[in-house]
Design a protein around this motif. Sequence first.
Motif, PDB file in Angstrom:
ATOM      1  N   GLY A 213     -45.133  14.823  15.944  1.00 28.96           N
ATOM      2  CA  GLY A 213     -45.421  13.947  14.511  1.00 28.96           C
ATOM      3  C   GLY A 213     -46.404  14.832  13.961  1.00 28.96           C
ATOM      4  O   GLY A 213     -46.820  15.773  14.314  1.00 28.96           O
ATOM      5  N   PRO A 214     -46.665  14.370  12.664  1.00 30.15           N
ATOM      6  CA  PRO A 214     -47.483  15.075  11.850  1.00 30.15           C
ATOM      7  C   PRO A 214     -48.965  15.032  12.054  1.00 30.15           C
ATOM      8  O   PRO A 214     -49.828  15.931  11.527  1.00 30.15           O
ATOM      9  CB  PRO A 214     -47.074  14.657  10.490  1.00 30.15           C
ATOM     10  CG  PRO A 214     -46.457  13.093  10.820  1.00 30.15           C
ATOM     11  CD  PRO A 214     -46.054  13.200  11.967  1.00 30.15           C
ATOM     12  N   GLN A 215     -49.165  14.109  12.850  1.00 33.19           N
ATOM     13  CA  GLN A 215     -50.726  13.884  13.106  1.00 33.19           C
ATOM     14  C   GLN A 215     -51.061  15.071  14.036  1.00 33.19           C
ATOM     15  O   GLN A 215     -50.300  15.528  14.606  1.00 33.19           O
ATOM     16  CB  GLN A 215     -50.960  12.462  13.709  1.00 33.19           C
ATOM     17  CG  GLN A 215     -51.034  12.474  15.210  1.00 33.19           C
ATOM     18  CD  GLN A 215     -49.528  12.590  15.605  1.00 33.19           C
ATOM     19  OE1 GLN A 215     -48.353  12.365  14.782  1.00 33.19           O
ATOM     20  NE2 GLN A 215     -49.003  12.695  16.948  1.00 33.19           N
ATOM     21  N   ILE A 216     -52.657  15.361  14.158  1.00 34.18           N
ATOM     22  CA  ILE A 216     -53.277  16.248  14.928  1.00 34.18           C
ATOM     23  C   ILE A 216     -53.762  15.929  16.039  1.00 34.18           C
ATOM     24  O   ILE A 216     -54.758  14.838  16.002  1.00 34.18           O
ATOM     25  CB  ILE A 216     -54.131  16.931  14.192  1.00 34.18           C
ATOM     26  CG1 ILE A 216     -53.600  17.693  12.824  1.00 34.18           C
ATOM     27  CG2 ILE A 216     -55.092  18.066  14.859  1.00 34.18           C
ATOM     28  CD1 ILE A 216     -54.770  18.194  11.927  1.00 34.18           C
ATOM     29  N   ASP A 217     -53.075  15.816  17.270  1.00 36.32           N
ATOM     30  CA  ASP A 217     -53.734  15.332  18.386  1.00 36.32           C
ATOM     31  C   ASP A 217     -53.268  16.236  19.568  1.00 36.32           C
ATOM     32  O   ASP A 217     -53.513  15.788  20.910  1.00 36.32           O
ATOM     33  CB  ASP A 217     -52.809  14.079  18.660  1.00 36.32           C
ATOM     34  CG  ASP A 217     -51.528  14.137  18.722  1.00 36.32           C
ATOM     35  OD1 ASP A 217     -50.810  15.165  18.719  1.00 36.32           O
ATOM     36  OD2 ASP A 217     -50.625  12.866  18.602  1.00 36.32           O
ATOM     37  N   ASP A 218     -53.674  17.660  19.528  1.00 33.55           N
ATOM     38  CA  ASP A 218     -53.621  18.702  20.358  1.00 33.55           C
ATOM     39  C   ASP A 218     -54.675  19.755  19.829  1.00 33.55           C
ATOM     40  O   ASP A 218     -54.739  19.858  18.596  1.00 33.55           O
ATOM     41  CB  ASP A 218     -52.164  19.187  20.440  1.00 33.55           C
ATOM     42  CG  ASP A 218     -51.910  19.666  21.775  1.00 33.55           C
ATOM     43  OD1 ASP A 218     -52.704  20.695  22.434  1.00 33.55           O
ATOM     44  OD2 ASP A 218     -50.999  19.227  22.579  1.00 33.55           O
ATOM     45  N   GLN A 219     -55.182  20.313  20.896  1.00 31.58           N
ATOM     46  CA  GLN A 219     -56.526  21.351  20.529  1.00 31.58           C
ATOM     47  C   GLN A 219     -56.206  22.422  21.505  1.00 31.58           C
ATOM     48  O   GLN A 219     -55.810  22.426  22.661  1.00 31.58           O
ATOM     49  CB  GLN A 219     -57.670  20.748  20.363  1.00 31.58           C
ATOM     50  CG  GLN A 219     -57.644  19.669  19.274  1.00 31.58           C
ATOM     51  CD  GLN A 219     -59.013  18.739  19.511  1.00 31.58           C
ATOM     52  OE1 GLN A 219     -60.028  19.080  20.334  1.00 31.58           O
ATOM     53  NE2 GLN A 219     -58.972  17.813  18.774  1.00 31.58           N
ATOM     54  N   GLY A 220     -56.688  23.562  21.186  1.00 29.17           N
ATOM     55  CA  GLY A 220     -56.782  24.613  21.937  1.00 29.17           C
ATOM     56  C   GLY A 220     -58.054  24.760  22.818  1.00 29.17           C
ATOM     57  O   GLY A 220     -58.833  23.868  22.867  1.00 29.17           O
ATOM     58  N   LEU A 221     -58.284  26.034  23.374  1.00 27.21           N
ATOM     59  CA  LEU A 221     -59.364  26.282  24.243  1.00 27.21           C
ATOM     60  C   LEU A 221     -60.634  26.368  23.483  1.00 27.21           C
ATOM     61  O   LEU A 221     -61.656  26.148  23.989  1.00 27.21           O
ATOM     62  CB  LEU A 221     -59.317  27.203  25.203  1.00 27.21           C
ATOM     63  CG  LEU A 221     -58.132  27.312  26.330  1.00 27.21           C
ATOM     64  CD1 LEU A 221     -58.124  28.353  26.853  1.00 27.21           C
ATOM     65  CD2 LEU A 221     -58.403  25.962  27.235  1.00 27.21           C
ATOM     66  N   VAL A 222     -60.315  26.782  22.175  1.00 25.78           N
ATOM     67  CA  VAL A 222     -61.642  26.915  21.314  1.00 25.78           C
ATOM     68  C   VAL A 222     -61.556  26.397  19.945  1.00 25.78           C
ATOM     69  O   VAL A 222     -60.229  26.148  19.543  1.00 25.78           O
ATOM     70  CB  VAL A 222     -61.560  28.517  20.998  1.00 25.78           C
ATOM     71  CG1 VAL A 222     -62.960  28.838  19.995  1.00 25.78           C
ATOM     72  CG2 VAL A 222     -61.897  29.354  22.127  1.00 25.78           C
TER      73      VAL A 222
END
Length: 410
Positions: A213-222
């Motif tokens: 979906g369009p929401q932001i709910d994942d992030q990288g290590l930095v």
Amino acid sequence: MIKGGLAAKQNFTDKDIVHFLTNVECLEGLFDTWGTFGTTFNNNLTLGGPTPIGARKANLSDEVQSHMEEIALNEQGHALFTRQAGSDLPCPPLDFTGGFNKFFGAAFNLTGSNTIASRFGKPFDPFQNDETFLLSVLSLEELGATGNKGLVSLLTNPVIANGVNGLATSATGQATVQRVLLWQRRNNTVPPFGETVQQVFARISALRDSLDGPQIDDQGLVNTDPRYIAVPQYYPNMIPTDVRGLTFSRTPQQLINILTLGSPQGVGVFFPSGLYGAINKPASYNESLPGLDSFPTSNAQVATQLTTQQVGNIPGPLLPPNVTGELDLTQSLTGPLDNGTAATRGFVTEPPGRPFFSNATQARTPASVHSNSLPSKQSPPHHVAVGLPVPSAAPTASGGRHLSEETAVG
């Protein structure tokens, strides 16, 4: 495919949800167990499910092996929970070799006849070394963590809901350990891609986020997105959260869409024959079913203390009408919007420099916190970043401001 950021609640029965969990926990648990111990679950927890394609022991250092032994045993315990909660479905057919090659290939925008083998000269081996195994484990682990958290509000049996909440917290802790191990190896090259651990995981993060979906709910290590208050810009990101410091949730539909790379039928990638049970596609479910199902109380394996009749209907939370939605809270409080690509997940390594802080990320503390003297009752409070230098007016390329050693009054 899931189009909305927060998919609507579906009125699945509790047994449907436990059956869905069986698929996910078999995938995570069998991959971790095979890679760590070179064998399958104990005590026929697979209920006759087949050995996954490509399953074998991973080549791990002593450090990673010791951490993964605890994690793998926890994951095996998660599979045990689904059995105690009444799941009688066997583990579905799983494909580790083809699954991870398709999944990582999608992270590198490879489609059709363009494969990892054709692009990089040989296929991806999730069991090759610490880096390939940890990247593969974390790719699945955070789906379990967010998915389990998302299931808690869908369950009506409080005992099972409490158990699934335990799955979510356990998986989040495991994912944090894995992130730390990957962070320590962030500059190591991942075969066969020729990119660093940090870069490859940034691609994985962007892929997962593009499929739910369009929401932001994942992030990288930095963190390279200054909107998140828990992690300053360019700092390590060991626990992905929104601006409130809350971990993310995903619905079953979102997980299926990610794990099958958008297959409308929920078939392929890690699940060559699809998922078992009623929840097996990323969309189009019957929403007319009652919220409280008649869970079998005669089965000794069911982890419940009361019958559903004794529990009765459990009302959902009543939310104030003016609560800002999750979509709003994960979009543009400060700084530029995350553009959904690997670049905003830390693909490009920037000089560490100083952390980014905006007004939204500052805490109100006594001014003397940065002096050698004890706090004074007469000292006026200043807006400063706790334990860190205070911001000056030097702008960054992203429109924010880096910190200096100067004192700034809020």
